[in-house]
Design a protein around this motif. Structure first.
Motif, short mmCIF file in Angstrom:
data_model
loop_
_atom_site.label_atom_id
_atom_site.label_comp_id
_atom_site.label_asym_id
_atom_site.label_seq_id
_atom_site.Cartn_x
_atom_site.Cartn_y
_atom_site.Cartn_z
N ASP A 52 0.83 -1.20 0.00
CA ASP A 52 0.00 0.00 0.00
C ASP A 52 0.87 1.26 0.00
O ASP A 52 0.55 2.26 -0.67
CB ASP A 52 -0.92 0.00 1.22
N ASN A 55 2.76 1.72 -3.58
CA ASN A 55 1.90 2.03 -4.72
C ASN A 55 2.51 1.50 -6.03
O ASN A 55 2.80 2.25 -6.96
CB ASN A 55 1.68 3.54 -4.81
N ARG A 116 -2.77 -1.60 -9.98
CA ARG A 116 -1.97 -1.46 -8.76
C ARG A 116 -1.97 -2.79 -7.99
O ARG A 116 -3.00 -3.45 -7.85
CB ARG A 116 -2.57 -0.36 -7.87
#
Length: 501
Positions: A52, A55, A116
């Motif tokens: 997270d 990214n 992502r």
């Protein structure tokens, strides 16, 4: 309308709908993609928080093999040649084009995806899709995932579908490629030159087998698909090459079984100034190298049978093997009446010659029990029309066959280089052919002429690549190691059970 036909109709409508809004369902080049294996290897153990924070974005491509929709989102699994990765689709994250593609998406479609990398609540590594590109729309549903593609004949007929439904079989063919590459590298390092010889021969030769016949219109002549490259490779030895090899396709118009396919792959290699003893040592070294490279061990199991390729291997003369198996003395094996009686006891019809009857005994009794690896050596001259006679034992030749799990894997001999002896052998084969032996060798005057110019002492060997692959990948049928085995055509092959979206 069947479930499959209904899905095909629906998918064709989706193709039209995509084109109406300017999206081509059969896309063009898609570059700069990352393999799924690379992603899962590099980030397979990266914690959720780290992903997270970083990214990380990737561009990938592959086939959708599962799809679970719920409202405005979905989870899918994308598969490429290297592996598989979970994909997450959410309509408020996808671009406008991505949403249009998502609405028409089915299992089996091939997509390009940019997104992502993250982990779900269940901690599964997942790519959150943003941009989608349609690369290929599948008009047919894939086989139903719980049962896969299990019909053996259908798997062989539709190998492309077999590879999609049963991706684990790719490993067999990757191993096959590795085996061939290892052979090629080994021989080149030993000073052998890789060559190519004709696949259409004016005279079938180099092995005892029935050929396939074709016709050349311009030349106005029949030709025969190659049953073996042997006689051409030996012509090269006459011409001055001392070590040559060819990894070749051969064609034999014979029966089909779990160990026979009419089109198959062979390695043949020839070494000047060597004999069959040199070939036995070289074969042990080659097989050891292949096993270490492909399965990282010389000990393995094949269909529940323990195999050990650690050299040296047993060497057992042909007639002695028959004598031991049937508990018959060597003297009795030279008596045609006693051998005929033994063959009748096996419910077989005796052949006319002693050598052919030995062959009957060997194939019926000895061969199935040769777990090996074992070199069966010193074959009868009658059964070996291209092999050199043993000094002092003209009824035998310097020939061996390698057996593992009851199957011939390799055949080699000290090559016959006496042109007069070779002519006599060909003449004897011609008599057999005239009496009805369709596999007898034909007279080849050009090859005899080449021998008359002088061929140095030479040893040659042929190794069945398909059977070797079967052994090292633990496959019971030759069709499982040939991507497209020969099959009898059928009008309406059964359809596999299909996945419903």
């Amino acid at each position: 309308m069947s479930e499959e036909h209904s899905q095909v109709a629906q998918r064709k409508k989706k193709v039209s709908a995509l084109r109406e809004i300017g999206i081509e369902p059969y896309g063009n080049r898609f570059e700069d993609k990352t393999s799924l294996h690379e992603i899962t290897t590099q980030y397979g153990s990266t914690p959720k928080a780290d992903l997270d924070t970083k990214n990380i974005h990737f561009q990938v491509a592959g086939r959708i093999v599962s799809l679970r929709r719920f409202g405005k989102a979905a989870f899918a699994h994308l598969r490429d040649a290297s592996g598989q990765l979970q994909i997450y689709f959410k309509k408020n994250i996808l671009t406008e084009t991505g949403n249009a593609i998502f609405d028409k998406l089915d299992i089996g479609d091939t997509l390009g995806i940019n997104g992502r990398l993250f982990r779900t609540k269940t901690d599964e590594l997942t790519l959150e899709a943003k941009d989608l590109v349609f690369l290929s729309k599948s008009l047919h549903p894939l086989p139903e995932k719980w049962h896969g593609l299990t019909d053996v004949a259908l798997r062989y007929r539709m190998r492309y579908l077999d590879l999609i439904a049963n991706p684990e079989i790719k490993k067999v063919f990757e191993t096959r490629s590795q085996i061939i590459n290892t052979i090629r590298l080994f021989l080149v390092e030993q000073g052998f030159l890789e060559v190519e010889t004709p696949m259409m021969h004016p005279i079938p030769g180099g092995a005892a087998a029935r050929p396939f016949i074709t016709h050349h219109n311009t030349l106005g002549m029949d030709l025969y698909l190659r049953i073996a490259p042997e006689l051409y490779l030996k012509r090269l030895i006459v011409g001055g090459f001392e070590r040559v090899f060819e990894i070749n396709r051969n064609f034999r118009n014979e029966g089909i079984s779990t160990i026979h396919n009419p089109e198959f792959t062979m390695l043949e290699f020839y070494m000047a100034y060597a004999d069959y003893n040199v070939m036995m040592s070289l074969t042990e070294e080659l097989f050891s190298k292949i096993a270490q490279k492909t399965i990282a061990s010389l000990q393995f199991e094949y269909q529940g049978q323990a195999i050990d390729l650690t050299p040296p291997w047993q060497r057992l003369p042909y007639v002695e093997a028959i004598s031991k198996h049937f508990q018959v003395s060597m003297d009795d094996l030279k008596d045609k009446k006693k051998v005929s009686a033994l063959i009748r006891n096996l419910d077989l019809k005796p052949e006319a010659s002693l050598g052919k009857m030995w062959e009957q005994l060997f194939e019926a009794g000895v061969e199935p029990g040769l777990i090996g690896p074992v070199f069966i050596t010193d074959f009868p001259t009658e059964l070996s029309p291209l092999a050199k006679r043993k000094p002092g034992q003209p009824e035998l030749t310097e020939r061996f066959e390698l057996y593992i799990v009851g199957r011939e894997i390799a055949n080699a001999f000290s090559e016959l280089n006496d042109p007069e002896d070779q002519r006599g052998r060909f003449e004897a084969q011609a008599v057999q052919k005239a009496s009805g032996d369709l596999e007898a060798h034909e007279m080849d005057e050009d090859f005899l002429l080449a021998l008359e110019y002088g061929m140095p002492p030479t040893a040659g060997e042929g190794i069945g690549i398909d059977r070797l692959v079967m052994l090292l990948t633990n496959q019971n049928s030759i069709r499982d190691v040939i991507l497209f085995p020969q099959m009898r055509p059928v009008a309406n092959p059964p359809a596999p059970p299909v996945e419903t979206d």
